[in-house]
Scaffold this motif. Structure first.
Motif, short mmCIF file in Angstrom:
data_model
loop_
_atom_site.label_atom_id
_atom_site.label_comp_id
_atom_site.label_asym_id
_atom_site.label_seq_id
_atom_site.Cartn_x
_atom_site.Cartn_y
_atom_site.Cartn_z
N ILE A 130 51.23 -30.46 9.96
CA ILE A 130 51.78 -30.06 8.66
C ILE A 130 52.25 -28.60 8.73
N VAL A 132 53.39 -26.87 11.27
CA VAL A 132 54.65 -26.61 11.98
C VAL A 132 55.84 -27.25 11.31
N SER A 133 55.60 -28.23 10.44
CA SER A 133 56.74 -28.91 9.82
C SER A 133 57.17 -28.29 8.50
N MET A 134 56.38 -27.33 8.01
CA MET A 134 56.77 -26.69 6.76
C MET A 134 57.50 -25.40 7.07
N PRO A 135 58.64 -25.16 6.42
CA PRO A 135 59.31 -23.88 6.64
C PRO A 135 58.40 -22.75 6.18
N PHE A 137 58.94 -19.79 5.10
CA PHE A 137 59.28 -19.08 3.87
C PHE A 137 58.93 -19.90 2.64
N TRP A 138 58.89 -21.21 2.82
CA TRP A 138 58.49 -22.05 1.69
C TRP A 138 56.99 -21.92 1.43
N LEU A 141 56.62 -18.86 -0.48
CA LEU A 141 56.99 -18.96 -1.89
C LEU A 141 55.90 -19.65 -2.70
N TYR A 176 51.51 -20.47 9.53
CA TYR A 176 52.58 -21.03 10.33
C TYR A 176 52.30 -20.88 11.83
N VAL A 241 62.47 -13.35 7.29
CA VAL A 241 62.41 -14.23 6.13
C VAL A 241 61.16 -13.94 5.30
N MET B 205 64.92 -26.18 10.66
CA MET B 205 64.26 -25.10 9.92
C MET B 205 64.95 -23.76 10.16
N LEU B 213 68.36 -16.67 3.97
CA LEU B 213 68.62 -15.24 4.01
C LEU B 213 70.03 -14.90 3.51
N PHE B 250 60.46 -30.32 4.38
CA PHE B 250 59.19 -30.74 4.99
C PHE B 250 59.24 -32.21 5.41
N VAL B 253 61.92 -32.73 8.31
CA VAL B 253 61.47 -32.11 9.55
C VAL B 253 60.29 -32.88 10.15
N ASN B 257 60.13 -34.49 13.79
CA ASN B 257 59.11 -34.07 14.75
C ASN B 257 58.32 -35.27 15.27
#
Lengths: 302, 272
Positions: A130, A132-135, A137-138, A141, A176, A241, B205, B213, B250, B253, B257
């Motif tokens: 989970i 590694v799959s979430m950006p 910067f998200w 936030l 992350y 970011v 990503m 940005l 999410f 991606v 993956n």
């Protein structure tokens, strides 16, 4: 290694040279005044912009070696000063993050490897998947919303370096990066656990704990240091970011602003700076090898 | 086919997911209930309702439609990026591995230079200086990601080069290009495909990050990273705006993956 520094700086210099916009004009217009053609020509000459490209690059390198990277257009300050300011923030953030990463991923990775294919291992692997799959910067936030806005525990934007302000960006980065690092720790430990010497140690009746701490870990340290070195380099590169999300006064945030404002000397200085930092980290990793690996140590002396 | 699915249940399942993502991307104009560009200033920041399933954004545009269209933008950019990166990297790798000598030295020096530098930093600089646009973002990321593939392919080619079938082809007088294309290429392709597939998620990503940005897709393009950035500005008044695009990234991606890992297991069982 030095080739990298020169190559990358040359590449950036080419880019800024070819980029649209006249630096002289930009420097002058920053004050919202109308400037005459004459003044522009004069400034161009002062800045050395009328010289051929290679001469300009040579001048810039000569200055950079002496620690003078020119003036930032937007801040009207020497580039070195701006870089030092930004780097202090980034260094602090990276330091706290690395500690967090180590605290999270080393225990989790070892635990998961020792209990391979058991419930705990699956849970750790799900966490890292989970992560590694979430950006990143998200994640930032969301944390900002929950802990900054709803609970009001931490400041939403930290214009200066404060103890409270560093928590959220560091945790975001740590989530992350440690997701990635946990995976790598697990793989490295698993690989070591399948070596013959472990079977040998087991046959000799050593306890699992002794095998793990006295035999497996010292062997796993080397690859882990390489991987950590890469993480540190990535963090010091200014995680633009994340720094932007939390308005953290770091070098990445500064670079993004420099690019938006087309502040070319600052961009060039930034890229050069990062390539030097990277070079130093690789160097430090190499040196730590010869300290940690007895084989290499002997090799050096012989 | 049936047997393959039975033997590779997980891979088949993930492939279905991937195909659904591609389907959503291709069928966006039919799936999206509304025009993703059509604003309505009287209806900004509407909460989710039966008309606007996920509400509306700052210009009153339908969030759900924008998310659906965002799938095509993100997927299209990512696929271009992966193909260009893998293609360029493979070409450089084959050339330097097969010809060796000075060609190899120059190309590999260049590759090492790119590898020993944080790619994202350079990509931000390149995309930023050239000006944000979808094409510039892709080019900037290609410029910083090809080296990994070049290294990989080169090491494979060096191993292949001395094999009997290559030597035989050369003795027979086969043209160099034919050797490269017919004999070398098919042998390096599986590894390139595996690496490429496993990189899709990361690249998606990175693209979203650059757009976030402001150095990637420009408004009003429906792109998830850009939508996150727009949502960020209204984090206090309309927090849901920044939740949806993140969830979309999410999910997609994750799918790629999982699929990449499964594909590696199928094509290259040794590495498990």
């Amino acid at each position: 290694m030095l080739v990298t520094v020169i190559g990358v700086s040359f590449l950036t210099f080419c880019l800024t040279y070819l980029a649209p916009g006249d630096p002289a004009l930009m420097l002058l217009e920053a004050g919202d005044t109308i400037v005459s053609q004459e003044t522009i020509e004069k400034t161009r000459k002062e800045m050395g912009l009328d010289k051929p490209f290679l001469v300009q690059y040579g001048n810039w390198v000569a200055g950079a070696v002496q620690g003078d990277m020119g003036m930032s257009y937007s801040a009207k300050k020497p580039v070195t000063e701006k870089l030092a300011e930004g780097f202090a923030g980034t260094l602090l953030l990276a330091g706290v993050t690395v500690v967090l990463i180590l605290l999270i991923s080393i225990p989790l990775g070892i635990f998961s490897a020792v209990h391979q294919n058991k419930l705990a291992d699956y849970l750790v692997r799900i966490f890292s998947f989970i992560g590694v799959s979430m950006p990143s910067f998200w994640i930032g936030l969301i944390l900002l919303y929950i802990f900054g806005l709803k609970l009001g525990l931490f400041p939403i934007a930290s214009a200066s370096v404060t103890a409270k302000g560093i928590v959220l960006p560091a945790v975001t980065l740590a989530i992350y990066q440690s997701a990635k690092y946990t995976r790598q720790v697990r793989t490295v430990i698993l690989e070591e656990l399948h070596q013959d010497y472990v079977t040998g140690a087991r046959a000799r009746g050593l306890s699992e704990g002794t095998i793990l701490w006295k035999h497996v870990l010292p062997n796993a340290v080397l690859p882990l240091i390489t991987l950590l070195g890469m993480s540190v380099g990535w963090l010091l590169g200014g995680v633009a970011v994340i720094e932007m999300v939390f308005s953290w006064p770091g070098i990445g945030n500064m670079a993004v602003r420099a690019i938006t404002m087309r502040d070319y000397p600052l961009i060039e200085g930034f890229v050069l700076w990062i390539s030097i930092v990277y070079m130093l980290i690789n160097f430090a990793v190499d040196i730590s090898y010869s300290y940690l690996d007895p084989k290499l140590r002997k090799g050096v002396r012989a | 086919m049936k047997e393959f699915v039975a033997n590779h249940k997980l891979f088949s399942l993930y492939t279905m997911f991937v195909l659904s993502v591609i389907f959503v991307a291709l069928a966006a104009p039919w799936l999206a209930p509304m025009d993703p560009y059509a604003g309505d200033m009287r209806n900004v920041f509407l909460p989710p309702s039966s008309e606007h399933w996920l509400g509306t954004d700052k210009l009153g545009r339908d969030m759900f439609s924008r998310l659906i269209y965002g799938t095509s933008t993100s997927l299209f950019m990512t696929i271009c990026l992966v193909f260009l990166t893998a293609g360029l990297g493979a070409a450089v790798g084959i050339a330097s591995g097969y010809f060796g000598g000075r060609v190899e030295m120059v190309l590999m020096r260049f590759a090492d230079m790119m590898l020993s530098f944080p790619g994202v930093v350079l990509a931000i600089a390149i995309a930023g200086i050239m000006g944000g646009s979808i094409i510039n973002t892709i080019l900037a990321l290609v410029a910083v990601s090809w080296a990994k593939y070049a290294r990989l392919v080169r090491s494979l080619v060096i191993k292949l080069r001395s094999n009997d079938f290559i030597v035989a082809a050369r003795v027979n007088g086969t043209k160099t290009f034919t050797i490269l294309w017919r004999h070398i290429m098919p042998n390096v392709l599986p590894m390139v495909v595996i690496t490429g597939a496993m990189d899709i998620g990361t690249m998606m990503m990175e693209i979203a990050g650059l757009s976030f940005l402001g150095f990637g897709a420009q408004p009003p393009t429906p792109e998830w990273g850009l939508m996150l950035n727009e949502g960020r500005q209204y984090i206090q008044t309309a927090p849901l705006m920044m939740v949806y695009p993140g969830v979309a990234i999410f999910i997609v991606v994750s799918i790629f993956n999982l699929w990449g890992d499964a594909l590696r297991d199928v094509l290259d069982p040794r590495q498990t």
